[in-house]
Motif scaffolding. Structure first.
Motif, mmCIF file in Angstrom:
data_model
loop_
_atom_site.group_PDB
_atom_site.id
_atom_site.type_symbol
_atom_site.label_atom_id
_atom_site.label_comp_id
_atom_site.label_asym_id
_atom_site.label_seq_id
_atom_site.Cartn_x
_atom_site.Cartn_y
_atom_site.Cartn_z
ATOM 1 N N LYS A 1 0.955 -1.128 0.020
ATOM 2 C CA LYS A 1 -0.051 0.160 -0.151
ATOM 3 C C LYS A 1 0.652 1.184 0.057
ATOM 4 O O LYS A 1 0.407 2.362 -0.144
ATOM 5 C CB LYS A 1 -0.972 0.037 1.378
ATOM 6 C CG LYS A 1 -1.867 -1.173 1.238
ATOM 7 C CD LYS A 1 -2.761 -1.080 2.429
ATOM 8 C CE LYS A 1 -3.757 -2.402 2.477
ATOM 9 N NZ LYS A 1 -4.537 -2.198 3.800
ATOM 10 N N LEU A 2 2.207 1.183 0.211
ATOM 11 C CA LEU A 2 2.998 2.370 0.384
ATOM 12 C C LEU A 2 3.604 2.770 -1.096
ATOM 13 O O LEU A 2 4.708 2.359 -1.563
ATOM 14 C CB LEU A 2 4.154 2.091 1.193
ATOM 15 C CG LEU A 2 3.850 1.681 2.434
ATOM 16 C CD1 LEU A 2 5.085 1.330 3.351
ATOM 17 C CD2 LEU A 2 3.013 2.748 3.474
ATOM 18 N N ILE A 3 2.508 3.384 -1.866
ATOM 19 C CA ILE A 3 2.782 3.599 -3.346
ATOM 20 C C ILE A 3 3.782 4.594 -3.712
ATOM 21 O O ILE A 3 4.452 4.611 -4.747
ATOM 22 C CB ILE A 3 1.674 4.120 -4.063
ATOM 23 C CG1 ILE A 3 1.168 5.241 -3.099
ATOM 24 C CG2 ILE A 3 0.246 2.877 -3.752
ATOM 25 C CD1 ILE A 3 -0.305 5.760 -3.888
ATOM 26 N N SER A 4 4.322 5.227 -2.673
ATOM 27 C CA SER A 4 5.337 6.399 -3.009
ATOM 28 C C SER A 4 6.813 5.857 -2.431
ATOM 29 O O SER A 4 7.742 6.577 -2.472
ATOM 30 C CB SER A 4 5.038 7.629 -2.231
ATOM 31 O OG SER A 4 4.014 8.324 -2.784
ATOM 32 N N LEU A 5 6.803 4.518 -1.808
ATOM 33 C CA LEU A 5 7.970 4.228 -1.249
ATOM 34 C C LEU A 5 9.082 3.883 -2.109
ATOM 35 O O LEU A 5 9.160 3.325 -3.014
ATOM 36 C CB LEU A 5 7.789 2.915 -0.253
ATOM 37 C CG LEU A 5 8.635 2.499 0.754
ATOM 38 C CD1 LEU A 5 8.578 3.567 1.794
ATOM 39 C CD2 LEU A 5 8.630 1.136 1.243
ATOM 40 N N GLU A 6 10.375 4.267 -1.582
ATOM 41 C CA GLU A 6 11.485 4.591 -2.604
ATOM 42 C C GLU A 6 12.659 3.728 -1.643
ATOM 43 O O GLU A 6 13.525 2.986 -2.340
ATOM 44 C CB GLU A 6 12.016 5.558 -3.111
ATOM 45 C CG GLU A 6 11.076 6.564 -3.829
ATOM 46 C CD GLU A 6 11.334 7.740 -4.473
ATOM 47 O OE1 GLU A 6 12.680 8.246 -3.881
ATOM 48 O OE2 GLU A 6 10.676 8.476 -5.124
#
Length: 389
Positions: free
Chosen positions: A378-383
Motif C-alpha cells: 500500500k506504500l505506493i510512494s516508497l523508494e
C-alpha cells in the motif's frame, strides 16, 4: 584601469560611490590576506583593477554595485567530524580556510550574507567586530572550529534572519603525565542577547555548551518568528544529564518548551538525554514539519504526534523504544520519511502504517518484527525500505 571621476559640481555623488566601491575592494583584499587557503579558492582576488563582483564567493547588488554576499564555506559545504581521518576527510581539509578574520570587513557596509561555515579557524574566538555589520541577514559560522564564549555583541545584529553557530571547536589536550583528554566546547554564558534578534526565524546552536545559559527557554520564547531550532548534541543545559531534583527540573523545562512551541516547524532534539516522561506535551507542537528525537532514552514511550498532521519527517532511531509500531503513525498522512531503526520494537506491524501513501523512506531495521508484510504494497510512494534484522 583605476577608477577615476571628474571634479565638477555635479559629480560629487558619483565620486563618493566610486570611492566606496574601491574601499570595498580593498577590504576584500585585506580579508583575503588574513586567511590561509591551501586550495587557493579566491585566486581571482588578485588585482585592484579587476571587478570584485566577479570574484569567487562574492556577489554584489545589481543596482548599487555594493558587495552584499560573501559565501566561502569550506570543504565544498560538506562538514566532516573532527575525528575523521579517512582520505575523503583529508582532501576536504585542504578545502578549508584557516588563519584569522580581518576587521576590514567593516568597510562592507551593505553586507547581508556571510557564510564561513565548515572551515578551520583553530580555536580563535568569534571576533566581536562582526556585531557591527548591522545589515547582516544571514550569518553562518557553524563547524568552523571557533572557541571560547560566543560574543553577546552579536545581539546587535537586529536584522538577522538566520544564525548558525552550531558544532564548534573541540580541542584535544593531552597532558605530559597522563593520557587524559580535555575537550573545550564553544559555550554561551547567557542567551539574553538573542532576544534582540526579533527577525530571526532559523537558529542553530547544536554542539554549543549551554550549561551556564539557564535563560535559554525564556529567550527562545521571545523570538516570534522562530520556526527552525537546532539544539542537538548536548545543546541543552548539561543539568539534563544530572540526577535527582536537577534532572526533574530539566524535564519540567522541556515540557514548558513543548507547551509554548506551537509555531515551531523544525525541532531537532537528538542526543539530549530526553526520557519518556516529557513526550506527552508534544501534542502542542501542531505546526511541526520535521521532528528528530533520535538517540534519547524513550523506553516504552509512544510520541504523541497525532496532533501534528503536517509532519513530513519523523526520526526516533536508537532511542530504546519497545513494544509494537504505534498504530497512531497511520494518522500522519503527509509523512514522507520515518526512521525507527535500532530500537526494541517487536511483533507485527499495524496495517495502519499502510495508510502512509506519501511515505518515501522507511527504516525499521535492527528491531524484532514479524507477521504479514502485506501493508508494504500500500506504500505506493516508497523508494527506500530498510528491514535489516
Amino acid at each position: 584601469m583605476r577608477m577615476r571621476c571628474s571634479t565638477g559640481p555635479n559629480d560629487e555623488g558619483a565620486c563618493e560611490v566610486l570611492a566606496r566601491l574601491q574601499s570595498e575592494k580593498q577590504a576584500l583584499l585585506q580579508f583575503k590576506h588574513s586567511l590561509v587557503d591551501e586550495a587557493n579558492r579566491p585566486a581571482s582576488w588578485v588585482s585592484e583593477e579587476s571587478d570584485c563582483c566577479k570574484w569567487v564567493g562574492i556577489d554584489c547588488d545589481n543596482i548599487t554595485g555594493h558587495v552584499h554576499r560573501i559565501h566561502l564555506p569550506g570543504a565544498n559545504g560538506h562538514c566532516h567530524g573532527p575525528y575523521s581521518r579517512n582520505r575523503e576527510y583529508e582532501e576536504a581539509s585542504r578545502q578549508r580556510l584557516r588563519g584569522d578574520l580581518s576587521s576590514s570587513l567593516l568597510n562592507l557596509k551593505q553586507l547581508r550574507h556571510l557564510d564561513l561555515s565548515c572551515n578551520d579557524f583553530g580555536g580563535i574566538h568569534i571576533p566581536s567586530f562582526i556585531s557591527s555589520l548591522k545589515n547582516l541577514r544571514y550569518l553562518n559560522l557553524s563547524k568552523s572550529e571557533f572557541g571560547g564564549i560566543i560574543p553577546a555583541q552579536l545581539g546587535n545584529l537586529s536584522e538577522l534572519h538566520v544564525l548558525c553557530l552550531g558544532s564548534f571547536y573541540e580541542q584535544l589536550e593531552l597532558t605530559s603525565m597522563t593520557p587524559v583528554i580535555t575537550i573545550e566546547l564553544t559555550r554561551m554564558s547567557n542567551m539574553h542577547w538573542l532576544s534582540s534578534l526579533r527577525m530571526m526565524h532559523h537558529l542553530d546552536l547544536s554542539g554549543v555548551d549551554l550549561s551556564k545559559a539557564i535563560d535559554w527557554l525564556q529567550v527562545i520564547n521571545t523570538l516570534p518568528r522562530l520556526s527552525h531550532e537546532h539544539l542537538s548534541d548536548d545543546k541543552l543545559p548539561r543539568f539534563l544529564q544530572a540526577s535527582g531534583n536537577d534532572f526533574m527540573n530539566s524535564l519540567l523545562v522541556l515540557k514548558e518548551l513543548f507547551s509554548v512551541g506551537s509555531n515551531l516547524n523544525f525541532l531537532d532534539i537528538n542526543s539530549c538525554g530526553i526520557s519518556s516522561s516529557v513526550l506527552d506535551s508534544l501534542h502542542n507542537l501542531t505546526s511541526l514539519l520535521s521532528l528528530d528525537m533520535s538517540e534519547n532514552q524513550l523506553t516504552t514511550a509512544t510520541p504523541k504526534c497525532k496532533n501534528s498532521p503536517s509532519l513530513e519527517s519523523l526520526s526516533i532511531s536508537s532511542s530504546g523504544l519497545s513494544g509494537h509500531v504505534p498504530y497512531q503513525l497511520g494518522q500522519l498522512s503527509f509523512l514522507g520519511s520515518l526512521y525507527l531503526g535500532k530500537n526494541l520494537i517487536y511483533g507485527p506491524i499495524w496495517h495502519s502504517v499502510g495508510r502512509l501513501s506519501s511515505l518515501e523512506a522507511l527504516d525499521l531495521s535492527r528491531n524484532q518484527l514479524n507477521g504479514s508484510m502485506e501493508w508494504i504494497r500500500k506504500l505506493i510512494s516508497l523508494e527506500v525500505l530498510d528491514l535489516l534484522v
